[in-house]
Design a protein around this motif. Structure first.
Motif, PDB file in Angstrom:
ATOM      1  N   ARG A  70       0.840  -1.208   0.000  1.00 48.04           N
ATOM      2  CA  ARG A  70       0.000   0.000   0.000  1.00 48.04           C
ATOM      3  C   ARG A  70       0.873   1.256   0.000  1.00 48.04           C
ATOM      4  O   ARG A  70       0.577   2.224  -0.685  1.00 48.04           O
ATOM      5  N   MET A  71       1.946   1.249   0.801  1.00 46.23           N
ATOM      6  CA  MET A  71       2.827   2.420   0.819  1.00 46.23           C
ATOM      7  C   MET A  71       3.449   2.652  -0.547  1.00 46.23           C
ATOM      8  O   MET A  71       3.494   3.785  -1.023  1.00 46.23           O
ATOM      9  N   LEU A  72       3.945   1.586  -1.179  1.00 45.49           N
ATOM     10  CA  LEU A  72       4.590   1.727  -2.486  1.00 45.49           C
ATOM     11  C   LEU A  72       3.652   2.320  -3.521  1.00 45.49           C
ATOM     12  O   LEU A  72       4.072   3.117  -4.358  1.00 45.49           O
ATOM     13  N   ILE A  73       2.391   1.957  -3.467  1.00 46.37           N
ATOM     14  CA  ILE A  73       1.439   2.476  -4.450  1.00 46.37           C
ATOM     15  C   ILE A  73       1.136   3.956  -4.210  1.00 46.37           C
ATOM     16  O   ILE A  73       0.745   4.669  -5.122  1.00 46.37           O
ATOM     17  N   ARG A  74       1.373   4.446  -3.005  1.00 45.56           N
ATOM     18  CA  ARG A  74       1.089   5.847  -2.675  1.00 45.56           C
ATOM     19  C   ARG A  74       2.216   6.798  -3.070  1.00 45.56           C
ATOM     20  O   ARG A  74       2.029   8.013  -3.071  1.00 45.56           O
ATOM     21  N   PHE A  75       3.404   6.263  -3.353  1.00 44.78           N
ATOM     22  CA  PHE A  75       4.561   7.101  -3.678  1.00 44.78           C
ATOM     23  C   PHE A  75       4.736   7.203  -5.195  1.00 44.78           C
ATOM     24  O   PHE A  75       4.694   6.187  -5.896  1.00 44.78           O
ATOM     25  N   PRO A  76       4.963   8.408  -5.713  1.00 37.83           N
ATOM     26  CA  PRO A  76       5.095   8.584  -7.161  1.00 37.83           C
ATOM     27  C   PRO A  76       6.174   7.706  -7.814  1.00 37.83           C
ATOM     28  O   PRO A  76       5.931   7.123  -8.864  1.00 37.83           O
ATOM     29  N   ILE A  81       5.520  -0.177  -9.170  1.00 38.85           N
ATOM     30  CA  ILE A  81       5.920  -1.384  -8.438  1.00 38.85           C
ATOM     31  C   ILE A  81       4.782  -1.816  -7.509  1.00 38.85           C
ATOM     32  O   ILE A  81       4.447  -3.000  -7.430  1.00 38.85           O
ATOM     33  N   GLY A  82       4.190  -0.852  -6.819  1.00 37.93           N
ATOM     34  CA  GLY A  82       3.063  -1.156  -5.950  1.00 37.93           C
ATOM     35  C   GLY A  82       1.912  -1.785  -6.714  1.00 37.93           C
ATOM     36  O   GLY A  82       1.310  -2.761  -6.251  1.00 37.93           O
ATOM     37  N   LEU A  83       1.599  -1.255  -7.887  1.00 36.91           N
ATOM     38  CA  LEU A  83       0.525  -1.829  -8.716  1.00 36.91           C
ATOM     39  C   LEU A  83       0.842  -3.261  -9.134  1.00 36.91           C
ATOM     40  O   LEU A  83      -0.023  -4.136  -9.095  1.00 36.91           O
ATOM     41  N   ILE A  84       2.080  -3.485  -9.525  1.00 37.64           N
ATOM     42  CA  ILE A  84       2.489  -4.833  -9.939  1.00 37.64           C
ATOM     43  C   ILE A  84       2.322  -5.820  -8.783  1.00 37.64           C
ATOM     44  O   ILE A  84       1.897  -6.954  -8.984  1.00 37.64           O
ATOM     45  N   LEU A  85       2.611  -5.373  -7.579  1.00 42.90           N
ATOM     46  CA  LEU A  85       2.488  -6.258  -6.420  1.00 42.90           C
ATOM     47  C   LEU A  85       1.043  -6.634  -6.105  1.00 42.90           C
ATOM     48  O   LEU A  85       0.794  -7.526  -5.300  1.00 42.90           O
ATOM     49  N   TYR A  86       0.087  -5.973  -6.746  1.00 39.45           N
ATOM     50  CA  TYR A  86      -1.324  -6.337  -6.578  1.00 39.45           C
ATOM     51  C   TYR A  86      -1.727  -7.505  -7.484  1.00 39.45           C
ATOM     52  O   TYR A  86      -2.847  -8.006  -7.370  1.00 39.45           O
ATOM     53  N   LEU A  87      -0.842  -7.930  -8.385  1.00 37.94           N
ATOM     54  CA  LEU A  87      -1.154  -9.091  -9.219  1.00 37.94           C
ATOM     55  C   LEU A  87      -1.307 -10.314  -8.310  1.00 37.94           C
ATOM     56  O   LEU A  87      -0.442 -10.577  -7.464  1.00 37.94           O
ATOM     57  N   PRO A  88      -2.408 -11.049  -8.457  1.00 33.85           N
ATOM     58  CA  PRO A  88      -2.718 -12.138  -7.522  1.00 33.85           C
ATOM     59  C   PRO A  88      -1.613 -13.186  -7.367  1.00 33.85           C
ATOM     60  O   PRO A  88      -1.363 -13.656  -6.252  1.00 33.85           O
ATOM     61  N   PHE A  89      -0.937 -13.525  -8.441  1.00 30.23           N
ATOM     62  CA  PHE A  89       0.086 -14.567  -8.346  1.00 30.23           C
ATOM     63  C   PHE A  89       1.334 -14.109  -7.582  1.00 30.23           C
ATOM     64  O   PHE A  89       2.170 -14.932  -7.207  1.00 30.23           O
ATOM     65  N   LEU A  90       1.483 -12.809  -7.330  1.00 33.36           N
ATOM     66  CA  LEU A  90       2.642 -12.309  -6.578  1.00 33.36           C
ATOM     67  C   LEU A  90       2.400 -12.262  -5.074  1.00 33.36           C
ATOM     68  O   LEU A  90       3.346 -12.111  -4.300  1.00 33.36           O
ATOM     69  N   LYS A  91       1.155 -12.407  -4.655  1.00 38.07           N
ATOM     70  CA  LYS A  91       0.833 -12.322  -3.228  1.00 38.07           C
ATOM     71  C   LYS A  91       1.582 -13.367  -2.384  1.00 38.07           C
ATOM     72  O   LYS A  91       2.202 -12.999  -1.389  1.00 38.07           O
ATOM     73  N   PRO A  92       1.599 -14.648  -2.758  1.00 40.86           N
ATOM     74  CA  PRO A  92       2.327 -15.624  -1.936  1.00 40.86           C
ATOM     75  C   PRO A  92       3.829 -15.312  -1.834  1.00 40.86           C
ATOM     76  O   PRO A  92       4.422 -15.416  -0.758  1.00 40.86           O
TER      77      PRO A  92
END
Length: 117
Positions: A70-76, A81-92
């Motif tokens: 969440r922090m990464l997505i808030r920083f310009p 990178i923050g958006l990419i980390l929301y991909l479901p297969f990256l969660k584990p």
């Protein structure tokens, strides 16, 4: 409104992480509060020492990997990178990576400490 991040001010790795994230926070989107000074009964001390906690303006809590994401997505500079980390297969992988760092965070800065103190 700002997200609130509770961090361990006695941990050198946590303080170093905070300094890096503050430099990325051009929009002043995060308020950092040492967990030792937090007036929160929502979490136990053990939970707070185990992983970073972020409280959103609507009151929901994010812990560990989810807080960092969440922090990464808030920083310009790190938003993509923050958006990419929301991909479901990256969660584990994200959760496992965060746990590995969190479990070893005190020795990463040269001195291991007992979190029960």
């Amino acid at each position: 409104m700002k997200d609130i991040v509770l961090y361990d001010q006695k941990c050198r790795f946590c303080k170093a992480t905070k300094r890096v994230f503050e430099k990325l926070d051009w929009m002043n989107a995060i308020e950092w509060i040492p967990l030792q000074e937090a007036d929160s009964t929502r979490f136990t001390e053990e939970e707070l020492l185990r992983e970073i906690h972020l409280i959103t303006p609507n009151g929901s809590a994010k812990k560990g990997f989810f807080a960092v994401r969440r922090m990464l997505i808030r920083f310009p500079l790190t938003g993509l990178i923050g958006l990419i980390l929301y991909l479901p297969f990256l969660k584990p992988a994200g959760r496992a990576g965060y746990k590995m760092v969190a479990d070893n965070r005190t020795c990463l800065m040269g001195k291991k400490k007992d979190i029960t103190q």
